[in-house]
Scaffold this motif. Sequence first.
Motif, PDB file in Angstrom:
ATOM      1  N   ARG A  26       0.833  -1.193   0.000  1.00  0.00           N
ATOM      2  CA  ARG A  26       0.000   0.000   0.000  1.00  0.00           C
ATOM      3  C   ARG A  26       0.879   1.259   0.000  1.00  0.00           C
ATOM      4  O   ARG A  26       0.912   2.027   0.962  1.00  0.00           O
ATOM      5  N   THR A  27       1.560   1.471  -1.114  1.00  0.00           N
ATOM      6  CA  THR A  27       2.476   2.605  -1.191  1.00  0.00           C
ATOM      7  C   THR A  27       1.753   3.948  -1.177  1.00  0.00           C
ATOM      8  O   THR A  27       2.367   4.977  -0.873  1.00  0.00           O
ATOM      9  N   SER A  28       0.472   3.942  -1.481  1.00  0.00           N
ATOM     10  CA  SER A  28      -0.283   5.192  -1.451  1.00  0.00           C
ATOM     11  C   SER A  28      -0.378   5.752  -0.037  1.00  0.00           C
ATOM     12  O   SER A  28      -0.691   6.922   0.166  1.00  0.00           O
ATOM     13  N   SER A  29      -0.093   4.917   0.960  1.00  0.00           N
ATOM     14  CA  SER A  29      -0.163   5.366   2.345  1.00  0.00           C
ATOM     15  C   SER A  29       1.128   6.016   2.820  1.00  0.00           C
ATOM     16  O   SER A  29       1.197   6.525   3.939  1.00  0.00           O
ATOM     17  N   ILE A  30       2.155   6.009   1.966  1.00  0.00           N
ATOM     18  CA  ILE A  30       3.450   6.561   2.363  1.00  0.00           C
ATOM     19  C   ILE A  30       3.409   8.086   2.285  1.00  0.00           C
ATOM     20  O   ILE A  30       3.013   8.650   1.281  1.00  0.00           O
ATOM     21  N   TYR A  31       3.848   8.728   3.339  1.00  0.00           N
ATOM     22  CA  TYR A  31       3.986  10.186   3.327  1.00  0.00           C
ATOM     23  C   TYR A  31       5.453  10.595   3.389  1.00  0.00           C
ATOM     24  O   TYR A  31       5.900  11.453   2.666  1.00  0.00           O
ATOM     25  N   VAL A  32       6.184   9.937   4.265  1.00  0.00           N
ATOM     26  CA  VAL A  32       7.605  10.218   4.426  1.00  0.00           C
ATOM     27  C   VAL A  32       8.378   8.899   4.414  1.00  0.00           C
ATOM     28  O   VAL A  32       7.967   7.932   5.053  1.00  0.00           O
ATOM     29  N   MET A  33       9.491   8.902   3.718  1.00  0.00           N
ATOM     30  CA  MET A  33      10.414   7.766   3.781  1.00  0.00           C
ATOM     31  C   MET A  33      11.705   8.253   4.435  1.00  0.00           C
ATOM     32  O   MET A  33      12.301   9.245   4.001  1.00  0.00           O
ATOM     33  N   GLY A  34      12.103   7.562   5.452  1.00  0.00           N
ATOM     34  CA  GLY A  34      13.288   7.962   6.187  1.00  0.00           C
ATOM     35  C   GLY A  34      14.389   6.920   6.116  1.00  0.00           C
ATOM     36  O   GLY A  34      14.143   5.752   5.837  1.00  0.00           O
ATOM     37  N   TRP A  35      15.591   7.395   6.356  1.00  0.00           N
ATOM     38  CA  TRP A  35      16.757   6.516   6.497  1.00  0.00           C
ATOM     39  C   TRP A  35      17.322   6.695   7.900  1.00  0.00           C
ATOM     40  O   TRP A  35      17.468   7.827   8.379  1.00  0.00           O
ATOM     41  N   PHE A  36      17.630   5.587   8.514  1.00  0.00           N
ATOM     42  CA  PHE A  36      18.247   5.571   9.835  1.00  0.00           C
ATOM     43  C   PHE A  36      19.467   4.660   9.772  1.00  0.00           C
ATOM     44  O   PHE A  36      19.635   3.876   8.839  1.00  0.00           O
ATOM     45  N   ARG A  37      20.295   4.754  10.782  1.00  0.00           N
ATOM     46  CA  ARG A  37      21.435   3.846  10.864  1.00  0.00           C
ATOM     47  C   ARG A  37      21.715   3.506  12.312  1.00  0.00           C
ATOM     48  O   ARG A  37      21.396   4.279  13.222  1.00  0.00           O
ATOM     49  N   GLN A  38      22.322   2.359  12.509  1.00  0.00           N
ATOM     50  CA  GLN A  38      22.698   1.936  13.848  1.00  0.00           C
ATOM     51  C   GLN A  38      24.054   1.269  13.795  1.00  0.00           C
ATOM     52  O   GLN A  38      24.238   0.249  13.120  1.00  0.00           O
ATOM     53  N   ALA A  39      24.991   1.874  14.493  1.00  0.00           N
ATOM     54  CA  ALA A  39      26.335   1.328  14.596  1.00  0.00           C
ATOM     55  C   ALA A  39      26.391   0.402  15.804  1.00  0.00           C
ATOM     56  O   ALA A  39      25.601   0.542  16.743  1.00  0.00           O
TER      57      ALA A  39
END
Length: 121
Positions: A26-39
């Motif tokens: 359901r990509t129509s529900s996407i508003y923001v796409m974020g990137w995170f990282r964890q070291a």
Amino acid sequence: VQLQASGGGLVQAGGSLTLACAASGRTSSIYVMGWFRQAPGKEREFVAFILWSGSGTYYADSVKGRFNVSRDNAKNTVYLQMNNLQPEDTAVYYCARSPHIATQGRNYDYWGQGTQVTVSS
């Protein structure tokens, strides 16, 4: 929504990598796409986000000027181009969806599986 991150790998300091995050469902529900990282041994850290429509982006200070987030709506894919990588960028990188603008991980409800980025000195 299902998210599949890819593109990680091993790179020397100063090098570049581009990560991709393919969205399905359901990509129509996407508003923001974020990137995170964890070291290893560290808390998850916000990297950048992009609005699914429009041109809004936002970056953490630690990556501003080196990383660029973009999207291809036709492919339902978000990219994170990472330039001038440094050893401190070594982490597992995750993409995630949020229904509103946010930089804190707790506001993101769908996550990809993560892709390892290792930067050697």
